[in-house]
Design a protein around this motif. Sequence first.
Motif, PDB file in Angstrom:
ATOM      1  N   LEU A  16      -1.323   3.164   9.118  1.00 60.17           N
ATOM      2  CA  LEU A  16      -2.183   2.645   8.054  1.00 60.17           C
ATOM      3  C   LEU A  16      -3.045   3.775   7.492  1.00 60.17           C
ATOM      4  O   LEU A  16      -3.797   4.409   8.241  1.00 60.17           O
ATOM      5  CB  LEU A  16      -3.072   1.527   8.619  1.00 60.17           C
ATOM      6  N   SER A  35       4.520  -2.287   8.629  1.00 56.52           N
ATOM      7  CA  SER A  35       4.994  -0.995   8.137  1.00 56.52           C
ATOM      8  C   SER A  35       6.445  -1.139   7.666  1.00 56.52           C
ATOM      9  O   SER A  35       7.240  -1.880   8.262  1.00 56.52           O
ATOM     10  CB  SER A  35       4.877   0.068   9.215  1.00 56.52           C
ATOM     11  N   GLY A  54       0.825  -1.209   0.000  1.00 55.00           N
ATOM     12  CA  GLY A  54       0.000   0.000   0.000  1.00 55.00           C
ATOM     13  C   GLY A  54       0.849   1.243   0.000  1.00 55.00           C
ATOM     14  O   GLY A  54       0.380   2.315   0.378  1.00 55.00           O
ATOM     15  N   MET A  55       2.108   1.101  -0.394  1.00 52.74           N
ATOM     16  CA  MET A  55       3.009   2.255  -0.385  1.00 52.74           C
ATOM     17  C   MET A  55       3.837   2.268  -1.662  1.00 52.74           C
ATOM     18  O   MET A  55       3.813   1.312  -2.433  1.00 52.74           O
ATOM     19  CB  MET A  55       3.930   2.190   0.831  1.00 52.74           C
ATOM     20  N   THR A 102      -1.044  -6.459   8.817  1.00 52.80           N
ATOM     21  CA  THR A 102      -0.434  -5.245   8.267  1.00 52.80           C
ATOM     22  C   THR A 102       0.977  -5.088   8.816  1.00 52.80           C
ATOM     23  O   THR A 102       1.277  -5.479   9.943  1.00 52.80           O
ATOM     24  CB  THR A 102      -1.253  -3.995   8.625  1.00 52.80           C
ATOM     25  N   HIS A 130       2.371  -0.754   4.608  1.00 54.45           N
ATOM     26  CA  HIS A 130       2.173   0.691   4.492  1.00 54.45           C
ATOM     27  C   HIS A 130       3.422   1.393   4.999  1.00 54.45           C
ATOM     28  O   HIS A 130       4.297   0.775   5.620  1.00 54.45           O
ATOM     29  CB  HIS A 130       0.945   1.125   5.280  1.00 54.45           C
TER      30      HIS A 130
END
Lengths: 429, 451
Positions: free
Chosen positions: B200, B214, B156-157, B212, B195
Amino acid sequence: MKFLRDQLDAVHDKVKPGGPWSKIPFAYTLYDMHDTILFTQGKTTPRDGGPHVRDTLDSKRLMFTVVIALIPCILWAIYNTGAQALAAEGVDVNLVSASIRGAFHFLPIMAVTFLAGGFWEVLFAHIRNEEVSEGFLVSGMLIPLILPPTMPLWQVAVGTSFGVVIGKEVFGGVGMNILNPALTTRAFLFFTYPGAISGDQLDGGRRVWNAVLAVPEFLRGLIPNGTTVVDGFSGATPLAIAADESARGLPGGGLDALNAFASGSGVDYSFSSMFWGTIPGSMGEVSAFAALLGAIILVVVGLASWRIMVAACIGLLATGWLLSNAASVGGNPMYHLPPHYHLVMGGFAFGAAFMATDPVTAASTNTGKWIYGLLIGALVVLVRSVNPAYPEGVMLAILFMNVFAPLIDHFVVQANIKRRKLRLAAASA
Amino acid sequence: MSDFVLKAGLDLPIAGGVSDGAVAPVDAPAQVAVTPPDFPGVTVRLAVKEGDVVKAGQPLGHSKLCPEMKFVSPAAGRVAEIRRGHRRSIQAIVVDVAAGETVNHGALSADQIAKLGDEGVKARLLSGGAWPLLRAKPMAQVAHPEQRPIAILVSGMETGPNCADPAVLLDGREAELQAGFAALTQLAPKVHLTHGAGGLPSVFAGISGLSTHSFSGPHPSGDPEVQINFVCSPGTEQIVWYCRAVDVADMGALLLRGELPRTARVVVAGGVNQPRYVEVQTGAPVADLVAAAGGADAEAFRIVGGSVLTGRALEANGFVAQGCHTVSVVPEGGSREFMGWLSPGADKFSNHRMYLSKLFGGKRFRLTTDQHGGPRALIPIGSYKKVVPSDIEPDYLMKAILCEDIEEMLGLGLLEMSREEAALCTVVCPSKINYSQILERGWRQYQKETA
């Protein structure tokens, strides 16, 4: 620059395959070498598949940066060689006279090195149909710096040829070699012409350091007072003095021998003079300070591994400390030498900065670099101290570890493979 | 839930980035195309011939190995041209856009999507044309539906040079993301969503069933292929599927509405006069996008579909691929500079500290396609290791591939090395060695020997 570019393009049309000069041996290789030195190559990245952009750094810049790091050593080599020669002749030394005199010793050796090495580089590039590699730019600078100014030029040419061909080209050229070519050159000369390296041949074998005799005959007339052959100065390197048998009886061993020599002959072999390099010796190696400056440049630009340099110093000091604790009166005089003396004596500083860190022949994994450096440091002291036949151990230590660097890396790489297997086992469990 | 801080990598300081997320619409194009070379590992068989009238969403071709995997027409019209390249490989199936019908693959409610099951999701994504967005590690190829992945990782990044910001691409697509993730969670035992360091993003709020993570650090920390190495190690038997969040939204759109989104947001960056985001018909001619960004700012330039690192060079009459949200324009290099290697280099990009420019951090450079030198043997000054965050010894992996020693290269991480990392190695290599090509060679040999 347009004019120059046009001229080169005109030459290119002649030497390119099918052109009128294409039959001349080496024509294209030589053209390409000069063309790419004068102008950036202008090649673009391939269209099929990325990446489409590149870092500006190329091997020309890379090798040239090493030469820049060598400048302190080169300048000091030129000045100090001249200063030592003039002092030996009893002439007043000043910056200008010493530098001019030193240039007469240094530049012919450098020129011969580049001619001999350049010839082999172009020949092999031509045979392999490759571009001429820039690697010799560095080797060609290193070789004169690790030779004494008394080296006959024909021996320089023979040694350089051996170093380049056997040390490098037979393995496939720059980047493929196992041994450092400059050290291979020195090792060849050391074992083949030991007299010339230590000065024994000159002046009836009296270990005279007399640079006048080393200047080629046809240049001697140009040297101010160059025809005066002086035999009043006789000297030996500090390592030879410290290791000498006569030091065996002294309570302080090698250190006492150095001090005694200094008070007897007036030649200062103190720690500080060896650090600054105001002593005779191989031209570029005498000054630990100049080598330190070069090392700082190399580390700052990221060309040489600080890990190797630091590890080599640690290995050297630790082994030196162990031996000095084991020293007994009447024993091996080198054992008595305080460990930090090893840092500034002989070629250690220069070797650790420029030779041990040669990225091609050194260990290339980070863990491997620590091991490689530590062992070089330890071996230098061991060769110097334990083996009385060779007072200097830097060249042998580095060459020896060059041979073992792939083995060290192999174990580090095996550890990486093992970690991967464990990761996979954990992931699939 | 874990935090990964990657130290190695390189944020390419390339000029021509877009600072604001405003999206400019682009007029509907006269032609659209499906471009098979953008789907690695798939050989496309034609389902139409020149002159056929096609509906939007109608299959133009399918995978040779998996005929259920369709490549659908982005718009209605008439097949104008089958462009072929080397050995008659299909480069593009070009459609002249005209008014026409749209094939609807069946709209589903969120509840229906949640109950589709493994086979149901696969069938709908395959027939509706969204499947090729899903890729498989190792070897970065389009996922094969028969594979049994141990997980799916969705990034998501974005950390790539001048690449489209997911915040812009995903703006207002919460429902589609929800639907897409609901489908993905039925395909694999685990779905990971990554992310950036900021937490998030709200667009992912309310999506359940994900783990999730990071990631922070320089590029390629945002690349899903790299993230897989840290989240779930891939191996010879372990396949991980991956894609980007915007691809999940596209899959969700197909399931919710029965057709793929007609338009896509694409950033046009680099050597253009007005770098910007545009909203454009999918499969549009790339020339339209460059024109919408004010045209290239150089006489000779290269249009790249994707980032300058791993994108594909497109012809001037080429098309933007499905799932491609970045178009980079790179000025062509190749001018011959006098004594270039001597220049202090205040205006030259380098990841090595041998140019003056390294003293001024944050400076952006107008990078060209100049290679800056000819090929040489490797001089290992540690250039690669600085840009490869995965636990790989890149020098040794490269040597193993060049020696064609398959055991050694597998042991050294042939299947872990990502395209993005190989591209960064190629960029920084002072010997101008093309690591990307060498990695592809290793992958080809592995495929040949395991086939």
